[in-house]
Design a protein around this motif. Sequence first.
Motif, PDB file in Angstrom:
ATOM      1  N   ARG A 223     -55.850 -55.768  21.505  1.00  0.00           N
ATOM      2  CA  ARG A 223     -56.219 -55.860  20.660  1.00  0.00           C
ATOM      3  C   ARG A 223     -55.324 -54.698  19.976  1.00  0.00           C
ATOM      4  NH1 ARG A 223     -62.885 -56.475  22.103  1.00  0.00           N
ATOM      5  NH2 ARG A 223     -62.996 -58.852  21.235  1.00  0.00           N
ATOM      6  N   ASP A 224     -55.104 -53.976  21.518  1.00  0.00           N
ATOM      7  CA  ASP A 224     -54.547 -52.208  21.253  1.00  0.00           C
ATOM      8  C   ASP A 224     -53.245 -52.537  20.268  1.00  0.00           C
ATOM      9  OD1 ASP A 224     -53.704 -49.496  22.136  1.00  0.00           O
ATOM     10  OD2 ASP A 224     -52.126 -50.848  23.114  1.00  0.00           O
ATOM     11  N   LYS A 225     -53.071 -52.167  19.248  1.00  0.00           N
ATOM     12  CA  LYS A 225     -51.677 -51.759  18.618  1.00  0.00           C
ATOM     13  C   LYS A 225     -50.223 -52.344  19.074  1.00  0.00           C
ATOM     14  CE  LYS A 225     -55.035 -51.957  14.568  1.00  0.00           C
ATOM     15  NZ  LYS A 225     -54.682 -53.020  14.057  1.00  0.00           N
ATOM     16  N   LEU A 226     -49.927 -51.164  19.691  1.00  0.00           N
ATOM     17  CA  LEU A 226     -48.661 -51.456  20.466  1.00  0.00           C
ATOM     18  C   LEU A 226     -49.142 -52.735  21.712  1.00  0.00           C
ATOM     19  CD1 LEU A 226     -47.695 -47.317  20.769  1.00  0.00           C
ATOM     20  CD2 LEU A 226     -46.891 -49.699  19.672  1.00  0.00           C
ATOM     21  N   GLY A 227     -50.283 -52.540  22.715  1.00  0.00           N
ATOM     22  CA  GLY A 227     -50.297 -53.491  23.650  1.00  0.00           C
ATOM     23  C   GLY A 227     -49.282 -55.039  22.714  1.00  0.00           C
ATOM     24  N   GLN A 228     -50.147 -55.207  22.046  1.00  0.00           N
ATOM     25  CA  GLN A 228     -50.336 -56.438  21.270  1.00  0.00           C
ATOM     26  C   GLN A 228     -49.222 -57.119  20.466  1.00  0.00           C
ATOM     27  OE1 GLN A 228     -51.315 -56.762  16.972  1.00  0.00           O
ATOM     28  NE2 GLN A 228     -53.308 -56.286  18.066  1.00  0.00           N
ATOM     29  N   ILE A 229     -48.086 -56.089  20.911  1.00  0.00           N
ATOM     30  CA  ILE A 229     -46.173 -56.343  19.996  1.00  0.00           C
ATOM     31  C   ILE A 229     -45.927 -56.419  20.963  1.00  0.00           C
ATOM     32  CG2 ILE A 229     -44.937 -55.265  18.454  1.00  0.00           C
ATOM     33  CD1 ILE A 229     -46.821 -55.984  16.888  1.00  0.00           C
ATOM     34  N   SER A 230     -45.990 -55.910  22.254  1.00  0.00           N
ATOM     35  CA  SER A 230     -45.260 -55.700  23.351  1.00  0.00           C
ATOM     36  C   SER A 230     -45.587 -57.004  24.104  1.00  0.00           C
ATOM     37  CB  SER A 230     -45.371 -54.705  24.715  1.00  0.00           C
ATOM     38  OG  SER A 230     -46.915 -54.518  24.807  1.00  0.00           O
ATOM     39  N   PHE A 387     -35.353 -75.517  20.029  1.00  0.00           N
ATOM     40  CA  PHE A 387     -35.207 -73.550  20.341  1.00  0.00           C
ATOM     41  C   PHE A 387     -34.957 -72.081  19.896  1.00  0.00           C
ATOM     42  CE2 PHE A 387     -34.053 -71.055  23.565  1.00  0.00           C
ATOM     43  CZ  PHE A 387     -34.949 -70.549  24.645  1.00  0.00           C
ATOM     44  N   GLY A 388     -33.527 -72.359  19.553  1.00  0.00           N
ATOM     45  CA  GLY A 388     -33.270 -71.544  18.133  1.00  0.00           C
ATOM     46  C   GLY A 388     -34.162 -70.697  17.445  1.00  0.00           C
ATOM     47  N   LEU A 389     -34.672 -71.833  16.656  1.00  0.00           N
ATOM     48  CA  LEU A 389     -34.866 -71.561  15.655  1.00  0.00           C
ATOM     49  C   LEU A 389     -36.825 -71.076  15.792  1.00  0.00           C
ATOM     50  CD1 LEU A 389     -33.919 -74.341  12.561  1.00  0.00           C
ATOM     51  CD2 LEU A 389     -33.299 -72.066  13.153  1.00  0.00           C
ATOM     52  N   PHE A 390     -37.115 -71.578  16.625  1.00  0.00           N
ATOM     53  CA  PHE A 390     -38.341 -71.408  16.441  1.00  0.00           C
ATOM     54  C   PHE A 390     -38.723 -69.895  17.645  1.00  0.00           C
ATOM     55  CE2 PHE A 390     -41.002 -70.611  21.012  1.00  0.00           C
ATOM     56  CZ  PHE A 390     -42.563 -71.296  20.030  1.00  0.00           C
ATOM     57  N   VAL A 391     -37.087 -69.459  18.135  1.00  0.00           N
ATOM     58  CA  VAL A 391     -37.711 -67.973  19.003  1.00  0.00           C
ATOM     59  C   VAL A 391     -37.285 -66.833  18.300  1.00  0.00           C
ATOM     60  CG1 VAL A 391     -35.660 -66.617  20.374  1.00  0.00           C
ATOM     61  CG2 VAL A 391     -36.988 -68.480  21.205  1.00  0.00           C
ATOM     62  N   ALA A 392     -36.341 -67.183  17.151  1.00  0.00           N
ATOM     63  CA  ALA A 392     -35.736 -66.665  15.552  1.00  0.00           C
ATOM     64  C   ALA A 392     -37.215 -66.220  14.628  1.00  0.00           C
ATOM     65  CB  ALA A 392     -34.702 -67.331  14.630  1.00  0.00           C
ATOM     66  N   SER A 393     -37.963 -67.373  14.491  1.00  0.00           N
ATOM     67  CA  SER A 393     -38.923 -66.916  13.710  1.00  0.00           C
ATOM     68  C   SER A 393     -40.040 -66.423  13.955  1.00  0.00           C
ATOM     69  CB  SER A 393     -39.333 -68.389  12.874  1.00  0.00           C
ATOM     70  OG  SER A 393     -39.548 -69.268  14.230  1.00  0.00           O
ATOM     71  N   THR A 394     -40.652 -66.895  15.764  1.00  0.00           N
ATOM     72  CA  THR A 394     -41.659 -66.004  16.111  1.00  0.00           C
ATOM     73  C   THR A 394     -41.783 -64.650  15.890  1.00  0.00           C
ATOM     74  OG1 THR A 394     -41.928 -67.674  17.078  1.00  0.00           O
ATOM     75  CG2 THR A 394     -42.888 -66.080  18.222  1.00  0.00           C
ATOM     76  N   MET A 395     -40.271 -64.084  16.883  1.00  0.00           N
ATOM     77  CA  MET A 395     -39.973 -62.971  17.092  1.00  0.00           C
ATOM     78  C   MET A 395     -39.913 -62.402  15.364  1.00  0.00           C
ATOM     79  SD  MET A 395     -38.870 -61.547  19.704  1.00  0.00           S
ATOM     80  CE  MET A 395     -38.738 -59.908  19.303  1.00  0.00           C
ATOM     81  N   TYR A 396     -39.446 -62.563  14.398  1.00  0.00           N
ATOM     82  CA  TYR A 396     -39.777 -62.594  12.935  1.00  0.00           C
ATOM     83  C   TYR A 396     -41.189 -62.822  11.923  1.00  0.00           C
ATOM     84  CZ  TYR A 396     -39.186 -61.398   7.677  1.00  0.00           C
ATOM     85  OH  TYR A 396     -39.807 -61.822   6.423  1.00  0.00           O
ATOM     86  N   LEU A 397     -42.297 -62.766  12.772  1.00  0.00           N
ATOM     87  CA  LEU A 397     -43.904 -62.444  13.139  1.00  0.00           C
ATOM     88  C   LEU A 397     -43.567 -61.604  14.145  1.00  0.00           C
ATOM     89  CD1 LEU A 397     -44.940 -66.624  12.682  1.00  0.00           C
ATOM     90  CD2 LEU A 397     -44.168 -64.956  11.232  1.00  0.00           C
ATOM     91  N   VAL A 398     -43.822 -61.406  14.197  1.00  0.00           N
ATOM     92  CA  VAL A 398     -43.875 -60.457  15.161  1.00  0.00           C
ATOM     93  C   VAL A 398     -43.488 -58.901  14.483  1.00  0.00           C
ATOM     94  CG1 VAL A 398     -43.630 -59.420  18.008  1.00  0.00           C
ATOM     95  CG2 VAL A 398     -43.967 -61.546  17.303  1.00  0.00           C
ATOM     96  N   LYS A 399     -42.389 -58.848  14.075  1.00  0.00           N
ATOM     97  CA  LYS A 399     -42.006 -58.097  13.294  1.00  0.00           C
ATOM     98  C   LYS A 399     -42.805 -57.506  12.092  1.00  0.00           C
ATOM     99  CE  LYS A 399     -37.345 -55.736  11.305  1.00  0.00           C
ATOM    100  NZ  LYS A 399     -38.291 -55.826   9.866  1.00  0.00           N
TER     101      LYS A 399
END
Length: 421
Positions: A223-230, A387-399
């Motif tokens: 729930r922490d705004k920075l904790g959830q991202i990291s 694998f590569g596309l999964f990593v890239a797309s998931t990191m974009y969602l985190v951003k």
Amino acid sequence: MGIGFYIVMAAQFFSALADNALLIAAIAILQQNGAPVEQIPLLKFFFTISYVLLASYVGAFADSMPKWKVMLISNSIKIVGCGAMFFGLHPLAAYAIVGLGAAAYSPAKYGILTELLPPAKLVVANGWIEGLTVGAIILGTLLGGALVAPQFTQWILGFDLPLLDTGLDTGSEITIAIIAVLYVIAALFNAYVPDTGVDHKPLKSNPLYLIHEFSHCVKLLWRDKLGQISLAVTTLFWGAGATLQFIVLDWAEVNLNLGLSQATSLQGVVAVGVAIGSVLAASFITLRRSVRVIPLGIAMGLVINVMIFVHDIYIAMALMVIVGGLAGFFVVPMNALLQHRGHVLMGAGHSIAVQNFNENLSILAMTGLYALLLKFGLSVNLVVVLFGLFVASTMYLVKLRHAANQREYDAVSQLEDRTGH
């Protein structure tokens, strides 16, 4: 940093060195025994399952006594697992015992950093610990590859020492015995880790209370705004990293015609890149700037796709350094940020246990999925692309999620902006 910090680093180095060498030895034993190909990535699955199943308990265990004692007990469990493999226990079961020790070891080795050091030095400390861990991965993987090589087995078995019968008659026995010595060295360093003087919480005897407490900590960090991202970034990174470790071995065999002993050198090259990225991150990235490295995770996922076009060993090595460098540069600041938020919210041991639970749940899911894809006969190049596309797309969602959090409240501005040098 103080002598205590460097003793922790030495203990971590030798323990991780042995873990990675033993993984290669276990792979070699499975191959020698003609085990199904999907059992190889399952080694990581069995290693990490303790992190998930015991997550409610290992954090409380780490906070219940001095960290050096936790590290010594945990490393002793690893020695038991190594010995079990020596005496013929199935590699999956023996490596699961080693994983049990590792699950208890991790909250102590990371948690002690927040007890020894101020927040401003956490990025630097994580650069050290990740750099040394990566160094252990490099050397451990290369050592494991060298120890399982037929040439080494023939050479060592050719020795005839008068008046000394070691009782070691096979290459596997020799390999595991050498690895056991590394665990013993780590245990000696564990015994000299200083007591930080931090108050310890008595271990609760009620397991349901520990599960409830752990569940509360998991919710608190997500729930922490920075904790959830990291936490999201490190969870993805460790799941992807563990899977990539096996993908590289299979890819090297298919695209580069390398055997197990030679393919382990590529794993080492990835680790060199991670070490470089870790050192650079520790030098230039502060806690306040840590979230700026998220785009590098997207870039790493896209660069991984280039692997399918590579058939030259030297180009492959250069590509592995780039992939590792991107990974190291973005995971070290995220790891430091996560430790800082966890320490503030719930204490070091509980925080690392939550982190381990999520990261190793990701490892279980991704290595299990990879084993399933192998069982269904998918080509390694297709797996690399997915694998590569999964990593890239998931990191974009985190951003995107972080940007939305910042629009609600600027939590980043509250972080320290010093490198700790």
